[in-house]
Design an enzyme around this catalytic site. Structure first.
Site, PDB file in Angstrom:
ATOM      1  N   CYS A 138       0.858  -1.196   0.000  1.00 16.81           N
ATOM      2  CA  CYS A 138       0.000   0.000   0.000  1.00 16.81           C
ATOM      3  C   CYS A 138       0.885   1.235   0.000  1.00 16.81           C
ATOM      4  O   CYS A 138       2.026   1.204   0.480  1.00 16.81           O
ATOM      5  CB  CYS A 138      -0.885  -0.041   1.242  1.00 16.81           C
ATOM      6  N   HIS A 139       0.342   2.350  -0.477  1.00 19.74           N
ATOM      7  CA  HIS A 139       1.129   3.592  -0.476  1.00 19.74           C
ATOM      8  C   HIS A 139       1.537   3.987   0.947  1.00 19.74           C
ATOM      9  O   HIS A 139       2.549   4.662   1.148  1.00 19.74           O
ATOM     10  CB  HIS A 139       0.340   4.726  -1.148  1.00 19.74           C
ATOM     11  N   THR A 140       0.764   3.557   1.932  1.00 16.30           N
ATOM     12  CA  THR A 140       1.115   3.905   3.318  1.00 16.30           C
ATOM     13  C   THR A 140       2.416   3.217   3.750  1.00 16.30           C
ATOM     14  O   THR A 140       3.181   3.777   4.554  1.00 16.30           O
ATOM     15  CB  THR A 140      -0.047   3.551   4.270  1.00 16.30           C
ATOM     16  N   HIS A 194       0.807  -4.169   5.926  1.00 16.00           N
ATOM     17  CA  HIS A 194      -0.430  -4.179   6.730  1.00 16.00           C
ATOM     18  C   HIS A 194      -1.621  -4.654   5.908  1.00 16.00           C
ATOM     19  O   HIS A 194      -2.757  -4.432   6.299  1.00 16.00           O
ATOM     20  CB  HIS A 194      -0.702  -2.766   7.284  1.00 16.00           C
ATOM     21  N   GLU A 195      -1.362  -5.296   4.740  1.00 16.05           N
ATOM     22  CA  GLU A 195      -2.455  -5.677   3.850  1.00 16.05           C
ATOM     23  C   GLU A 195      -2.301  -7.163   3.513  1.00 16.05           C
ATOM     24  O   GLU A 195      -2.001  -7.535   2.384  1.00 16.05           O
ATOM     25  CB  GLU A 195      -2.387  -4.794   2.582  1.00 16.05           C
ATOM     26  N   CYS A 207     -12.183  -4.590  19.295  1.00 18.82           N
ATOM     27  CA  CYS A 207     -12.228  -5.328  20.565  1.00 18.82           C
ATOM     28  C   CYS A 207     -13.660  -5.519  21.057  1.00 18.82           C
ATOM     29  O   CYS A 207     -13.950  -6.394  21.845  1.00 18.82           O
ATOM     30  CB  CYS A 207     -11.389  -4.620  21.636  1.00 18.82           C
ATOM     31  N   CYS A 225     -14.007  -1.472  24.135  1.00 18.42           N
ATOM     32  CA  CYS A 225     -13.458  -0.158  24.513  1.00 18.42           C
ATOM     33  C   CYS A 225     -14.536   0.912  24.299  1.00 18.42           C
ATOM     34  O   CYS A 225     -15.533   0.677  23.615  1.00 18.42           O
ATOM     35  CB  CYS A 225     -12.208   0.153  23.696  1.00 18.42           C
ATOM     36  N   CYS A 245     -15.334   1.365  20.535  1.00 16.13           N
ATOM     37  CA  CYS A 245     -16.174   0.307  19.946  1.00 16.13           C
ATOM     38  C   CYS A 245     -17.602   0.408  20.479  1.00 16.13           C
ATOM     39  O   CYS A 245     -18.562   0.290  19.714  1.00 16.13           O
ATOM     40  CB  CYS A 245     -15.600  -1.071  20.267  1.00 16.13           C
ATOM     41  N   CYS A 259     -11.118   1.566  17.133  1.00 17.61           N
ATOM     42  CA  CYS A 259     -10.912   0.856  18.405  1.00 17.61           C
ATOM     43  C   CYS A 259      -9.654   1.398  19.089  1.00 17.61           C
ATOM     44  O   CYS A 259      -8.612   1.571  18.447  1.00 17.61           O
ATOM     45  CB  CYS A 259     -10.744  -0.635  18.102  1.00 17.61           C
ATOM     46  N   ARG A 314      -4.221   0.862  20.543  1.00 21.05           N
ATOM     47  CA  ARG A 314      -3.660   1.840  19.608  1.00 21.05           C
ATOM     48  C   ARG A 314      -2.326   2.413  20.101  1.00 21.05           C
ATOM     49  O   ARG A 314      -1.406   2.667  19.306  1.00 21.05           O
ATOM     50  CB  ARG A 314      -4.666   2.969  19.355  1.00 21.05           C
ATOM     51  N   CYS A 338      -6.671  -3.686   3.411  1.00 21.75           N
ATOM     52  CA  CYS A 338      -6.575  -2.219   3.445  1.00 21.75           C
ATOM     53  C   CYS A 338      -7.328  -1.597   2.261  1.00 21.75           C
ATOM     54  O   CYS A 338      -8.396  -1.043   2.427  1.00 21.75           O
ATOM     55  CB  CYS A 338      -5.133  -1.717   3.486  1.00 21.75           C
ATOM     56  N   ARG A 376      -2.004  -2.365  -7.766  1.00 24.72           N
ATOM     57  CA  ARG A 376      -1.546  -3.038  -6.545  1.00 24.72           C
ATOM     58  C   ARG A 376      -0.534  -4.111  -6.901  1.00 24.72           C
ATOM     59  O   ARG A 376      -0.774  -4.922  -7.800  1.00 24.72           O
ATOM     60  CB  ARG A 376      -2.712  -3.726  -5.837  1.00 24.72           C
TER      61      ARG A 376
HETATM   62  P1  NAD Z   1      -1.242   5.061  -5.162  1.00 27.33           P
HETATM   63  O1  NAD Z   1       0.168   5.463  -5.232  1.00 27.33           O
HETATM   64  O2  NAD Z   1      -1.654   3.721  -5.671  1.00 27.33           O
HETATM   65  O3  NAD Z   1      -2.179   6.137  -5.921  1.00 27.33           O
HETATM   66  C1  NAD Z   1      -2.060   7.517  -5.789  1.00 27.33           C
HETATM   67  C2  NAD Z   1      -2.633   8.154  -7.062  1.00 27.33           C
HETATM   68  O4  NAD Z   1      -2.707   9.573  -6.863  1.00 27.33           O
HETATM   69  C3  NAD Z   1      -1.777   7.929  -8.302  1.00 27.33           C
HETATM   70  O5  NAD Z   1      -2.585   7.486  -9.374  1.00 27.33           O
HETATM   71  C4  NAD Z   1      -1.171   9.291  -8.578  1.00 27.33           C
HETATM   72  O6  NAD Z   1      -0.907   9.507  -9.955  1.00 27.33           O
HETATM   73  C5  NAD Z   1      -2.271  10.214  -8.057  1.00 27.33           C
HETATM   74  N1  NAD Z   1      -1.830  11.562  -7.715  1.00 27.33           N
HETATM   75  C6  NAD Z   1      -0.697  11.933  -7.075  1.00 27.33           C
HETATM   76  N2  NAD Z   1      -0.651  13.265  -6.938  1.00 27.33           N
HETATM   77  C7  NAD Z   1      -1.801  13.743  -7.482  1.00 27.33           C
HETATM   78  C8  NAD Z   1      -2.332  15.047  -7.633  1.00 27.33           C
HETATM   79  N3  NAD Z   1      -1.676  16.139  -7.211  1.00 27.33           N
HETATM   80  N4  NAD Z   1      -3.543  15.174  -8.233  1.00 27.33           N
HETATM   81  C9  NAD Z   1      -4.221  14.086  -8.679  1.00 27.33           C
HETATM   82  N5  NAD Z   1      -3.741  12.827  -8.561  1.00 27.33           N
HETATM   83  C10 NAD Z   1      -2.541  12.661  -7.970  1.00 27.33           C
HETATM   84  O7  NAD Z   1      -1.658   5.177  -3.624  1.00 27.33           O
HETATM   85  P2  NAD Z   1      -2.845   4.424  -2.853  1.00 27.33           P
HETATM   86  O8  NAD Z   1      -2.362   3.113  -2.347  1.00 27.33           O
HETATM   87  O9  NAD Z   1      -4.051   4.504  -3.685  1.00 27.33           O
HETATM   88  O10 NAD Z   1      -2.991   5.386  -1.573  1.00 27.33           O
HETATM   89  C11 NAD Z   1      -3.522   6.702  -1.734  1.00 27.33           C
HETATM   90  C12 NAD Z   1      -3.423   7.460  -0.425  1.00 27.33           C
HETATM   91  O11 NAD Z   1      -4.307   6.878   0.553  1.00 27.33           O
HETATM   92  C13 NAD Z   1      -2.037   7.423   0.230  1.00 27.33           C
HETATM   93  O12 NAD Z   1      -1.812   8.684   0.846  1.00 27.33           O
HETATM   94  C14 NAD Z   1      -2.182   6.341   1.284  1.00 27.33           C
HETATM   95  O13 NAD Z   1      -1.233   6.475   2.297  1.00 27.33           O
HETATM   96  C15 NAD Z   1      -3.593   6.607   1.752  1.00 27.33           C
HETATM   97  N6  NAD Z   1      -4.315   5.527   2.434  1.00 27.33           N
HETATM   98  C16 NAD Z   1      -5.128   5.872   3.467  1.00 27.33           C
HETATM   99  C17 NAD Z   1      -5.901   4.936   4.108  1.00 27.33           C
HETATM  100  C18 NAD Z   1      -6.818   5.308   5.220  1.00 27.33           C
HETATM  101  O14 NAD Z   1      -7.295   4.416   5.932  1.00 27.33           O
HETATM  102  N7  NAD Z   1      -7.119   6.584   5.401  1.00 27.33           N
HETATM  103  C19 NAD Z   1      -5.806   3.578   3.705  1.00 27.33           C
HETATM  104  C20 NAD Z   1      -4.968   3.260   2.643  1.00 27.33           C
HETATM  105  C21 NAD Z   1      -4.229   4.243   1.996  1.00 27.33           C
HETATM  106  N1  AHE Z   2       1.105   7.289  11.326  1.00 25.25           N
HETATM  107  C1  AHE Z   2       0.527   8.360  10.545  1.00 25.25           C
HETATM  108  C2  AHE Z   2      -0.947   8.125  10.316  1.00 25.25           C
HETATM  109  C3  AHE Z   2      -1.171   7.116   9.272  1.00 25.25           C
HETATM  110  C4  AHE Z   2      -2.652   6.892   9.137  1.00 25.25           C
HETATM  111  O1  AHE Z   2      -3.471   7.814   9.204  1.00 25.25           O
HETATM  112  N2  AHE Z   2      -3.004   5.650   8.949  1.00 25.25           N
HETATM  113  C5  AHE Z   2      -4.384   5.276   8.709  1.00 25.25           C
HETATM  114  C6  AHE Z   2      -4.365   4.020   7.934  1.00 25.25           C
HETATM  115  S1  AHE Z   2      -3.502   4.152   6.409  1.00 25.25           S
HETATM  116  C7  AHE Z   2      -3.603   2.584   5.812  1.00 25.25           C
HETATM  117  O2  AHE Z   2      -2.978   2.494   4.643  1.00 25.25           O
HETATM  118  C8  AHE Z   2      -5.110   4.997  10.021  1.00 25.25           C
HETATM  119  O3  AHE Z   2      -5.612   3.921  10.281  1.00 25.25           O
HETATM  120  N3  AHE Z   2      -5.213   6.012  10.828  1.00 25.25           N
HETATM  121  C9  AHE Z   2      -5.841   5.901  12.128  1.00 25.25           C
HETATM  122  C10 AHE Z   2      -4.829   5.577  13.177  1.00 25.25           C
HETATM  123  O4  AHE Z   2      -5.216   5.366  14.321  1.00 25.25           O
HETATM  124  O5  AHE Z   2      -3.628   5.550  12.847  1.00 25.25           O
HETATM  125  C11 AHE Z   2       0.697   9.700  11.199  1.00 25.25           C
HETATM  126  O6  AHE Z   2       0.462  10.702  10.500  1.00 25.25           O
HETATM  127  O7  AHE Z   2       1.075   9.739  12.369  1.00 25.25           O
HETATM  128 ZN    ZN Z   3      -2.930   0.743   3.493  1.00 24.66          ZN
END
Ligand code: NAD
Ligand code: AHE
Ligand code: ZN
Length: 375
Positions: A40-42, A62-63, A92, A95, A98, A106, A110, A169, A370
């Site tokens: 994942c991008h994360t 994490h995936e 859980c 908590c 939850c 949860c 954490r 994820c 992916r």
């Molecule tokens: P990815 O790299 O597969 O996709 C990102 C896409 O964004 C690419 O297609 C890229 O070309 C595009 N992009 C980059 N800059 C851009 C811009 N300025 N304007 C428009 N498009 C742009 O990444 P991903 O795996 O899809 O993850 C995307 C984001 O979501 C990451 O920041 C990741 O960390 C986050 N994420 C968050 C959660 C969550 O629970 N909140 C879960 C998973 C991933």
């Molecule tokens: N550690 C980062 C935060 C990263 C973050 O927000 N992670 C998401 C999942 S991304 C999955 O690809 C998340 O679950 N956030 C809730 C949590 O409790 O972390 C930072 O910025 O400190």
């Molecule tokens: Zn992820």
């Protein structure tokens, strides 16, 4: 025991594939043989050094999906042989979070999860006697890992590991952001920024919810056919519109009856704070909801004129798509097995653990949706 793992030794360095040591599960914990894990991008975000919670040396990932091979004392919800998906957002069911029914976040474990250790404060991973950090409570870039019982979702046994790992994820985050967080209704107009592993799942979630107009925005024209494959109705390359992007998107959503324009729902799937602002500001005056999914690095902040919120736009965020993992993940696996959602075409590359760094390179080059490591 020994297990193969990809070790993140320091920020910005390639992962080192090596043998590490793993202790067995303690009370309330399970050991899982990871069969497959997505990248994942994360993972890239943390490896790059941008994550304020990033710790090294660590085993990222994490995936994943795999099989329970051993359970610690007192474990009752899963047993040896069960197929499971590790959960970075555990459930859980006890908590305050939850029990509130207001969030999926949860809070049972954490704090220790963020410190890269198990709930008792110790690590199960080491190398040559030196402690290694866990990551997001999962560490799926190892062939075997140990997780708290509350951080695994039991899934059906006929689901292929190399596909349903993505439910751990990306799939759940994207679809959940639409269904659980935004609660998109049929007929809605939406804009999705970033058509990667998350954004495409937002698009398929929007199609599932019955959205009429699904505009995808990316910087890479190669993403256009990808978006269309999952339900995107219009594509905008943000490089073509430059500073006029917000006005351009608002214009696209105007109708003779609605000359204000703006999307009902917008989603940031880039992690870029400038994009987050654009996503908020192209949502509809009075009711637009903008959901932040992307994670941004240490020091990054979002900004907008308060007027944008005063005039009724709502800024929201979502983690793991608002999903309660032990409850919702098995259902999402069922949706996949029943053909309601697609996963296979998004998994563009599979590779052995020894090639994991190639998965990160493909992501950097925008060539993969992916990549999945198969053990
Ligand atoms: P990815 O790299 O597969 O996709 C990102 C896409 O964004 C690419 O297609 C890229 O070309 C595009 N992009 C980059 N800059 C851009 C811009 N300025 N304007 C428009 N498009 C742009 O990444 P991903 O795996 O899809 O993850 C995307 C984001 O979501 C990451 O920041 C990741 O960390 C986050 N994420 C968050 C959660 C969550 O629970 N909140 C879960 C998973 C991933
Ligand atoms: N550690 C980062 C935060 C990263 C973050 O927000 N992670 C998401 C999942 S991304 C999955 O690809 C998340 O679950 N956030 C809730 C949590 O409790 O972390 C930072 O910025 O400190
Ligand atoms: Zn992820």
């Amino acid at each position: 025991m020994d297990t193969r793992a990809a070790l993140a030794v320091a920020a910005g360095k390639p992962l080192e594939v090596t043998t590490v040591q793993l202790e067995g599960p303690r009370a309330g914990e399970v050991m899982v043989e990871i069969k497959a894990t997505g990248i994942c991008h994360t993972d890239e975000f943390t490896l790059s050094g941008a994550d304020p919670e990033g710790l090294f040396p660590a085993i990222l990932g994490h995936e994943g999906a795999g099989v329970v091979v051993e359970v610690g004392a007192g474990v009752s919800s899963v047993k040896k042989g069960d197929h499971v998906i590790p959960l970075y957002t555990p459930e859980c069911r006890q908590c305050p979070s939850c029990l509130s029914r207001k969030t999926n976040l949860c809070t049972a474990i954490r704090a220790t999860q963020g410190q890269g250790v198990m709930p008792d404060g110790s690590s199960r991973f080491s190398i040559g006697g030196k402690k290694l950090h866990h990551y997001m409570g999962c560490s799926t870039f190892a062939n075997f890992t140990v997780l708290p019982e509350i951080a695994v979702a039991k899934i059906r046994e006929d689901a292929p590991f190399d596909k349903v790992c993505y439910v751990g994820c990306g799939v759940t985050t994207g679809i959940g952001a639409v269904i659980n967080t935004a609660k998109v209704e049929p007929g809605a107009k939406a804009v999705v920024f970033g058509l990667g592993g998350i954004g495409l799942n937002v698009i398929q979630g929007l199609r599932l919810a019955g959205a009429d107009m699904i505009i995808g925005v990316d910087l890479n024209n190669d993403k256009k056919p990808w978006g269309e494959r999952f339900g995107m109705t219009h594509f905008v390359n943000a490089k073509d519109t430059g500073a006029d992007l917000v006005a351009h998107l608002v214009n696209m959503t105007k109708t003779p009856a609605d000359q204000i324009g703006g999307a009902d729902y917008t989603f940031d799937c880039t992690g870029n704070v400038t994009v987050m602002r654009q996503a908020l500001e192209c949502s509809h005056r009075g009711w637009g909801v903008s959901v932040i999914i992307g994670v941004a690095g240490a020091g990054q902040e979002i900004a907008t004129r308060p007027f944008q919120l005063v005039t009724g736009r709502v800024w929201k965020g979502t983690a793991f798509g608002g999903a309660r993992g032990r409850t919702d993940v098995p259902k999402i696996v069922d949706w996949y097995m029943d053909g309601k959602i697609q996963i296979d075409p998004m998994i563009t590359h599979t590779m052995p653990l020894s090639d994991i760094n190639k998965g990160f390179e493909l992501m950097h080059q925008g060539k993969s949706i992916r990549s999945v490591v198969v053990f």
